[in-house]
Scaffold this motif. Structure first.
Motif, mmCIF file in Angstrom:
data_model
loop_
_atom_site.group_PDB
_atom_site.id
_atom_site.type_symbol
_atom_site.label_atom_id
_atom_site.label_comp_id
_atom_site.label_asym_id
_atom_site.label_seq_id
_atom_site.Cartn_x
_atom_site.Cartn_y
_atom_site.Cartn_z
ATOM 1 N N PHE A 203 4.111 1.468 -0.246
ATOM 2 C CA PHE A 203 3.438 1.026 0.979
ATOM 3 C C PHE A 203 2.339 0.007 0.657
ATOM 4 C CE2 PHE A 203 0.078 2.191 4.277
ATOM 5 C CZ PHE A 203 0.574 1.302 5.217
ATOM 6 N N MET A 204 1.565 0.290 -0.396
ATOM 7 C CA MET A 204 0.475 -0.619 -0.767
ATOM 8 C C MET A 204 1.005 -1.967 -1.272
ATOM 9 S SD MET A 204 -2.547 1.752 -2.385
ATOM 10 C CE MET A 204 -1.561 2.911 -3.305
ATOM 11 N N MET A 209 -2.729 -4.952 3.259
ATOM 12 C CA MET A 209 -3.836 -4.961 4.234
ATOM 13 C C MET A 209 -3.811 -3.707 5.100
ATOM 14 S SD MET A 209 -4.195 -8.929 5.430
ATOM 15 C CE MET A 209 -5.525 -8.503 6.541
ATOM 16 N N ARG A 210 -2.618 -3.304 5.554
ATOM 17 C CA ARG A 210 -2.498 -2.093 6.385
ATOM 18 C C ARG A 210 -2.941 -0.865 5.588
ATOM 19 N NH1 ARG A 210 3.499 -3.173 9.138
ATOM 20 N NH2 ARG A 210 3.183 -5.405 9.455
ATOM 21 N N ALA A 211 -2.518 -0.806 4.312
ATOM 22 C CA ALA A 211 -2.886 0.344 3.474
ATOM 23 C C ALA A 211 -4.406 0.431 3.309
ATOM 24 C CB ALA A 211 -2.204 0.225 2.110
ATOM 25 N N ARG A 212 -5.054 -0.717 3.067
ATOM 26 C CA ARG A 212 -6.508 -0.699 2.871
ATOM 27 C C ARG A 212 -7.233 -0.242 4.133
ATOM 28 N NH1 ARG A 212 -5.651 -5.519 -0.186
ATOM 29 N NH2 ARG A 212 -6.102 -6.805 1.641
ATOM 30 N N ARG A 213 -6.777 -0.711 5.298
ATOM 31 C CA ARG A 213 -7.442 -0.341 6.555
ATOM 32 C C ARG A 213 -7.267 1.145 6.856
ATOM 33 N NH1 ARG A 213 -6.666 -4.498 11.436
ATOM 34 N NH2 ARG A 213 -8.152 -2.998 12.273
ATOM 35 N N ILE A 214 -6.064 1.675 6.643
ATOM 36 C CA ILE A 214 -5.831 3.102 6.898
ATOM 37 C C ILE A 214 -6.656 3.953 5.937
ATOM 38 C CG2 ILE A 214 -4.098 4.946 6.784
ATOM 39 C CD1 ILE A 214 -2.034 2.948 7.805
ATOM 40 N N ARG A 215 -6.693 3.556 4.650
ATOM 41 C CA ARG A 215 -7.459 4.324 3.665
ATOM 42 C C ARG A 215 -8.950 4.346 4.028
ATOM 43 N NH1 ARG A 215 -6.599 2.171 -2.035
ATOM 44 N NH2 ARG A 215 -4.921 3.681 -2.228
ATOM 45 N N LYS A 216 -9.472 3.199 4.465
ATOM 46 C CA LYS A 216 -10.886 3.124 4.846
ATOM 47 C C LYS A 216 -11.169 4.024 6.052
ATOM 48 C CE LYS A 216 -14.519 -0.211 6.015
ATOM 49 N NZ LYS A 216 -14.827 -1.635 6.286
#
Length: 727
Positions: A203-204, A209-216
């Protein structure tokens, strides 16, 4: 009971991480000294074989097989698997052969390495076909030894962990392949930890970008809910202690890809997905699982319809646990999983959790994860045998790789597991292919129901069969299991093949009868000679091709009669093969003959015939680029010649460069008609303000007639150039 003296790889307490010494030290906890030394020897062999090779990140290549072996060591895999992990790339990337490995480390390790190695010596039409071929080879190797897939999964996991060194396009391709194939395989084998890491890393790489936003967002929300989570865990722990249960309560976090998939599929926001608390309760026995379930149901009210008992009915990959959902504080749902420590290990490491090769047991226990895995692999092999090609096989595998399940009962009370959306046809093929092929109706909970009706968990399904019945092609529109889809396609292909063979033989008999010949009276040696000269596989293959329209019956009959007339017996032996006699074209044949529109052959041209499944025999000029390209397929090429007298017109294309003048088209038409030619088509292109190019398709009888027409056109004063067009 075997007594082993364990080996300490280094007298030093400070063993560097990521080294063979560190791996050997961890292996000494569960392997004998001799086995640890064998793994060491495999490492040094791989180090020497890969000497001078570096990974894209710049590290020595041997760091990769060492990391793969370390991943397997964390799962307590056996020595042979670890040796195969160390050596898994030497056949593909170095000059070492399979036989060389066999001599050094034994046949079992060599077979494991060969099963993991990719196909490198075959040219593929596409990346998709390469992926499919690789997986097919892996499936065959898995049938011999299931450890192949475990080494392959560990290899792919380390590649995913180090994917950052790859260019973006290759990174996305590998990530997609991992999400589509390897993550579902890990889940099918019950290896939850590896599957989660595959999915998150994939996924990353696919959507950074989607992965970073969800993780945050998860990090922020978890910080805000920390107090509530601690309160719920404390309540559960206090309740269990009061009831006398020895249990470990663990808070669960949903992983990135799971959250993203739910947001996308259920069209919900992150807030809606994350508005729940999840806990896992690990106890000491199966009996305690059910007692703890009663305890938590007394603490919080359960949500109706959300209880699932995977202990009584395990998932296909051996996963066992009790699942329930409770109404928590302020109505926020609490997900609870209850399982034993053994089930916890099984859930996380799947087939590797109870690896049978650790002991002297050679046969897997009944209903064990190993037996389930072998059953799945056998299903893969059955699909592979029946699939038309590697791409169809990989499509079926993707369908089969772990959708949600429903559990239904046979009339005798046996439990059958099927994917969500399955029908009675899927059920029938799951029981046996012959039952699927001959089913005509079904009863669901003792009532007659359509075969296309979707099955629900808990239903009893009975299939009604009739001898002589056959699958309906329409079933392909609603079946969901790969086994049903493959079974239907295989039967239909076999049926079409049988029908085509019978029809083809009948058509050839009819064509020979029109020449006053009898197929039964022609000796087999002439039929065999026809097979050789046309590069067919067998006589039946020729009949089948005729029946399917890929070969012309009349032409095949002519070839057979010509062969018989050409070949003369000499002391009961055939002389050297003779050249194929050409077929004469009259232009009025009673069978399917077409004249190519790319080169427009006319009497007098050197011609050749190309067999087409749609158009019969297509006549081309010998120097036409299409006939030259197809000359590499001699079974499709037929020698042709023109009859001495032909009374019909043939189309031919000419290009005329002409100075623009009023009424010039009328002049051209008059000249063509004056030469007994007929204009079939005319088109005009303006090359510049003064000159036009006219493309003319004219009907002529021969090359001599064409030359006469072209001479008359050249005599027009405005004509600059006349040529015969050959595309």
């Amino acid at each position: 009971m075997h007594q082993y003296s364990f080996f300490n790889p280094s007298p030093s307490k400070n063993v560097p991480a990521g080294s063979i010494d560190a791996l050997a030290k961890s292996l000494s906890d569960y392997l004998a000294t001799e086995q640890v030394n064998q793994v060491r020897r495999a490492y040094y062999y791989a180090e020497q074989a890969h000497e001078g090779q570096n990974r894209r990140s710049g590290e020595p290549y041997v760091t990769h097989p060492l990391a793969v072996a370390t991943i397997l060591a964390e799962m307590h895999m056996d020595a042979q698997s670890l040796m195969a992990a160390m050596l898994h790339d030497v056949i593909e990337d170095t000059s070492v052969t399979k036989q060389g490995l066999s001599n050094q480390f034994g046949d079992v390790v060599a077979e494991l390495v060969d099963g993991v190695s990719k196909l490198t010596r075959i040219e593929f039409q596409s990346k998709a076909e390469q992926q499919a071929e690789n997986f097919q080879k892996m499936a065959l190797a898995m049938a011999k030894d299931i450890r192949v897939i475990l080494v392959k999964l560990a290899d792919r996991l380390h590649n995913m962990r180090t994917l950052g060194a790859m260019p973006p396009d290759k990174r996305r391709r590998i990530a997609r392949e991992t999400l589509e194939i390897y993550a579902p395989i890990a889940q099918r084998l019950g290896m939850h930890n590896i599957r989660v890491e595959f999915e998150d890393l994939g996924f990353m790489s696919m959507h950074p970008m989607r992965a970073r936003r969800i993780r945050k967002s998860i990090s922020t929300r978890f910080g805000n809910r920390k107090k509530a989570i601690s309160s719920i865990r404390e309540n559960i722990e206090n309740c269990l202690t009061e009831e006398g249960h020895n249990a470990n309560v663990i808070g669960r976090e949903k992983h990135l890809f799971s959250i993203y998939t739910k947001m996308r599929n259920k069209r919900k926001s992150l807030k809606e997905i994350m508005d729940l608390y999840a806990f896992r309760i690990v106890v000491d026995s199966v009996d305690s699982c059910y007692r703890v379930l009663g305890c938590v149901h007394g603490l919080y009210k359960p949500v109706p319809g959300q209880f699932k008992d995977y202990i009584a009915i395990p998932k296909a990959n051996g996963y066992q646990s009790l699942h329930t959902v409770l109404f928590g504080l302020e109505g926020v749902p609490i997900e609870i999983q209850i399982r034993t420590q053994e089930m916890e290990e099984m859930a996380n490491n799947g087939i590797a959790a109870h690896w049978l090769y650790k002991s002297n047991e050679q046969e897997p226990k009944r209903n064990s994860s190993h037996a389930r895995a072998r059953q799945w692999v056998q299903g893969l092999l059955e699909m592979q045998e029946r699939a038309g090609d590697s791409l169809e096989f990989i499509e079926n595998v993707k369908i089969d790789l772990f959708p949600d399940e429903v559990y239904v009962f046979t009339p005798r009370g046996d439990i059958m597991e099927l994917p969500a959306g399955a029908t009675a046809v899927d059920f029938a093929y799951s029981v046996h292919s012959d039952i699927g092929n001959s089913c005509v109706a079904c009863r669901i909970n003792r009532r007659l129901a359509p075969l296309s009706e979707t099955l629900q968990s808990g239903q009893t399904v009975e299939v009604i069969t009739t001898p002589g019945a056959q699958p309906n092609p329409a079933w392909l529109h609603f079946v969901v299991t790969a086994k049903a889809r493959t079974g239907i396609r295989h039967y239909l292909k076999h049926q079409r093949k049988t029908e085509a063979l019978t029809l083809g033989r009948r058509m050839l008999e009819r064509a020979l009868a029109s020449m006053d010949e009898d197929l039964a009276a022609i000796p087999d040696k002439y039929l065999n000679q026809l097979v050789d000269s046309t590069h067919a596989k067998s006589t039946d293959n020729i009949y089948e091709q005729i029946g399917m329209g890929n070969r012309v019956a009349y032409l095949t009959a002519r070839q057979l009669v010509n062969l018989r007339d050409e070949i003369r017996d000499d002391d009961e032996k055939l002389r050297a093969p003779l050249t194929r006699q050409s077929m004469v074209i009259h232009g009025t044949e009673g069978f399917l003959v077409n004249f190519a529109r790319c080169c427009y052959p006319i009497p007098g041209d050197h011609i050749v015939g190309i067999i087409s499944s749609e158009k019969g025999v297509v006549v081309h000029c010998e120097n036409c680029h299409n006939s030259i390209e197809l000359s590499s397929q001699p079974e499709r090429v037929v020698p042709l010649s023109w009859a001495e007298s032909i009374d019909r017109d043939f189309s031919v294309e000419m290009k005329i460069e002409i100075t623009k003048q009023r009424g010039i088209i009328a002049v051209l038409a008059t000249r063509v008609n004056g030469a007994d030619g007929s204009i079939e088509k005319i088109s005009v292109e303006d090359e510049n303000p003064k000159i036009s190019s006219i493309h003319l398709i004219v009907g002529v009888r021969s090359r001599v007639h064409l030359a006469n027409v072209m001479r008359r056109i050249r005599n027009i004063p405005a004509v600059i150039k006349v040529t015969r067009e050959r595309n």
